[in-house]
Design a protein around this motif. Sequence first.
Motif, mmCIF file in Angstrom:
data_model
loop_
_atom_site.group_PDB
_atom_site.id
_atom_site.type_symbol
_atom_site.label_atom_id
_atom_site.label_comp_id
_atom_site.label_asym_id
_atom_site.label_seq_id
_atom_site.Cartn_x
_atom_site.Cartn_y
_atom_site.Cartn_z
ATOM 1 N N HIS A 11 0.828 -1.202 0.000
ATOM 2 C CA HIS A 11 0.000 0.000 0.000
ATOM 3 C C HIS A 11 0.864 1.253 0.000
ATOM 4 C CE1 HIS A 11 -2.490 3.175 1.906
ATOM 5 N NE2 HIS A 11 -3.399 2.692 1.074
ATOM 6 N N GLU A 12 1.925 1.220 0.815
ATOM 7 C CA GLU A 12 2.798 2.390 0.903
ATOM 8 C C GLU A 12 3.547 2.647 -0.406
ATOM 9 O OE1 GLU A 12 3.663 2.136 5.724
ATOM 10 O OE2 GLU A 12 5.289 1.704 4.297
ATOM 11 N N VAL A 13 3.950 1.571 -1.071
ATOM 12 C CA VAL A 13 4.642 1.756 -2.350
ATOM 13 C C VAL A 13 3.666 2.344 -3.373
ATOM 14 C CG1 VAL A 13 5.798 0.617 -4.279
ATOM 15 C CG2 VAL A 13 6.312 -0.080 -1.932
ATOM 16 N N GLN A 14 2.472 1.785 -3.413
ATOM 17 C CA GLN A 14 1.465 2.292 -4.357
ATOM 18 C C GLN A 14 1.245 3.792 -4.134
ATOM 19 O OE1 GLN A 14 -0.329 0.138 -6.607
ATOM 20 N NE2 GLN A 14 -1.288 1.933 -7.538
ATOM 21 N N GLN A 15 1.049 4.165 -2.883
ATOM 22 C CA GLN A 15 0.795 5.564 -2.554
ATOM 23 C C GLN A 15 2.047 6.414 -2.772
ATOM 24 O OE1 GLN A 15 -2.307 6.676 -1.660
ATOM 25 N NE2 GLN A 15 -1.408 8.714 -1.969
ATOM 26 N N GLY A 16 3.196 5.852 -2.403
ATOM 27 C CA GLY A 16 4.445 6.592 -2.549
ATOM 28 C C GLY A 16 4.752 6.920 -3.997
ATOM 29 N N LEU A 17 4.482 5.967 -4.869
ATOM 30 C CA LEU A 17 4.733 6.207 -6.294
ATOM 31 C C LEU A 17 3.839 7.316 -6.815
ATOM 32 C CD1 LEU A 17 5.106 2.560 -7.672
ATOM 33 C CD2 LEU A 17 6.907 4.271 -7.378
ATOM 34 N N TYR A 18 2.576 7.274 -6.397
ATOM 35 C CA TYR A 18 1.648 8.304 -6.857
ATOM 36 C C TYR A 18 2.079 9.675 -6.350
ATOM 37 C CZ TYR A 18 -2.462 11.052 -7.782
ATOM 38 O OH TYR A 18 -3.288 12.038 -8.237
ATOM 39 N N ASP A 19 2.385 9.729 -5.062
ATOM 40 C CA ASP A 19 2.776 11.017 -4.476
ATOM 41 C C ASP A 19 4.011 11.593 -5.172
ATOM 42 O OD1 ASP A 19 0.695 10.710 -2.722
ATOM 43 O OD2 ASP A 19 1.932 10.068 -1.023
ATOM 44 N N ARG A 20 4.948 10.722 -5.440
ATOM 45 C CA ARG A 20 6.188 11.175 -6.086
ATOM 46 C C ARG A 20 5.905 11.678 -7.501
ATOM 47 N NH1 ARG A 20 11.122 7.166 -5.312
ATOM 48 N NH2 ARG A 20 10.499 6.039 -7.179
ATOM 49 N N ALA A 21 5.072 10.944 -8.223
ATOM 50 C CA ALA A 21 4.756 11.350 -9.593
ATOM 51 C C ALA A 21 3.968 12.657 -9.613
ATOM 52 C CB ALA A 21 3.970 10.240 -10.304
ATOM 53 N N LEU A 22 3.063 12.789 -8.648
ATOM 54 C CA LEU A 22 2.267 14.018 -8.590
ATOM 55 C C LEU A 22 3.154 15.211 -8.242
ATOM 56 C CD1 LEU A 22 -0.492 15.389 -8.732
ATOM 57 C CD2 LEU A 22 -0.783 14.887 -6.285
ATOM 58 N N ALA A 23 4.054 15.011 -7.290
ATOM 59 C CA ALA A 23 4.963 16.095 -6.913
ATOM 60 C C ALA A 23 5.824 16.493 -8.108
ATOM 61 C CB ALA A 23 5.848 15.652 -5.740
ATOM 62 N N PHE A 24 6.270 15.500 -8.858
ATOM 63 C CA PHE A 24 7.075 15.794 -10.037
ATOM 64 C C PHE A 24 6.280 16.635 -11.030
ATOM 65 C CE2 PHE A 24 8.375 14.973 -14.377
ATOM 66 C CZ PHE A 24 9.750 15.159 -14.313
#
Length: 494
Positions: free
Chosen positions: A398-411
Amino acid sequence: MAEQITPRADDYGQWYQDVIRAAKLAETSPVRGSMVMPPNGYELWENMRDGLDGMFKATGHRNAYFPLFIPKSFLEKEAEHVEGFAKECAVVTHYRLKEEGGELIVDPDAELDEPLVVRPTSETIIWDTYSRWIQSWRDLPLKLNQWANVVRWEMRTRLFLRTAEFLWQEGHTAHATEQEAVDETRQMLDVYADFAQDWMAMPVIRGVKTASERFPGAVDTYCIEALMQDGKALQAGTSHFLGQNFARAFDCTFQNQDNEPEYVWATSWGVSTRLIGALIMTHGDDAGVIMPPRLAPVQVAIVPITRKNGDNEAVMDAARQMRDDLVADGVRVVLDDRDQYRPGWKFAQYEVEGVPVRLAVGPRDVENGTAEMARRDSGDKEAVSQREIAAHVRRALHEVQQGLYDRALAFRQQHTHTADTYDAFKAQIEEGGFVLMHWDGTAETEAQVKEETKATIRCVPFPGQFSGVDTEAPGTDPVSGAPSAGRVVFARAY
RNA sequence: CGGGGCGUAGCGCAGCUCGGUAGCGCGCCUGCUUUGGGAGCAGGAGGUCGUGGGUUCGAAUCCCGCCGCCCCGACCA
């Protein structure tokens, strides 16, 4: 020795190719522009397909299948459609080979009366069919989808992003009213956006294409646009409101409740294996691809660490127990007990392939009742209890799924800017990313910007997608000086 | 279609300038030692050098034609 992956900063295009090869997602084949998809790539597509298919069915669609071959005459029926696709069609003209002088030649006596086009998209064959299926308002709406391959003889190809043959789904719906068809078009765009965000962990912008970027034969083309790590935009999915264009071309009418004939209103929408390219370029790093857990063919890899004189059975028992617990919990897991590779090799390989969570278990862990759990996105490692492995893995996934999204959105947020002068725009486009600028709505200005900067209008965005920027506020187009109804999204694109 | 590059072992390449009977790394096979971040040693298998023609006593190498693939552009999902 290891597969070499060119760092992204050195050559992004080369990195992309290296990652695909090293992660075994696809290979080129002997025919230009067509690709082989090994299991790593194909299972990823299967997971995408299953996720989307569930969403299509939940919104009232059924699957069907229409033929690969389309009579050439069908393609001639919708003027803009012909214009758009004629230049890139594979055509079958014969149905037999024969041997002559020791080699196979096309038998000149086996020419087809009417050449067959290998579908570049299926609107024509589907609307020919629909015209027979639809008689009454009671037959509507007709909402079908098909999973298929299509062929477009592109000049220049790139694995996943633009191949001559690709896998996709195409939805084709028929409606009694314009509003219902427009609603369908918008609904499916939302399905795509939800899929991109919730499954792929890829943020997207929703909007409508300008006339010059519209699908051939469509009244309106809606799209989701994603931003890749090199600052270029990628059209990730499209949903078209086709008006009555195809109904007219294929004489598809229905009798309404007043017993009057009316042309049917149409939509079509599709996403393709291009999404895999989008996923790679959204999440990948210099070590390889990173699979979002919801789509990962393998979510967890367990690497047992055995020793020549150690108690390997205890290690293997622990590894097997964790695998069984995870399988029971519905996790896609592999226990890598191959003895021809050492643990370090396996660690590196699973990183290249993007497996989101890795578990290592060795003699030390057996003693402590723990396993080493490593996250692919951050590289973080922690010791977790074997007994509660399923809960720990669930949390990590779950954390990886969310972490990837957050990172992509921040980018994306860091690479989205506004420009109020043409000079500022040009400078910003050179930097990459989305640039929000006023546009006077004319094709002339759009073409001028494209000519001078290679940037295109990715879409006229729906309201409220950019924090702090009201894209609906009127202003002035800095290129032409003419009034503008709002800001649109510019970028260089794949 | 324009520009560039490349076709030699499964993969990546060297050899070609200056013709003399094919080599390196990885991978693969066998054995032994290894295994907590891409192991080591020893032995071994594997190639009509893209294709057709020419020059030559002799061509991977020189000449001509053809085919294919990759990359960069224009075009497109």
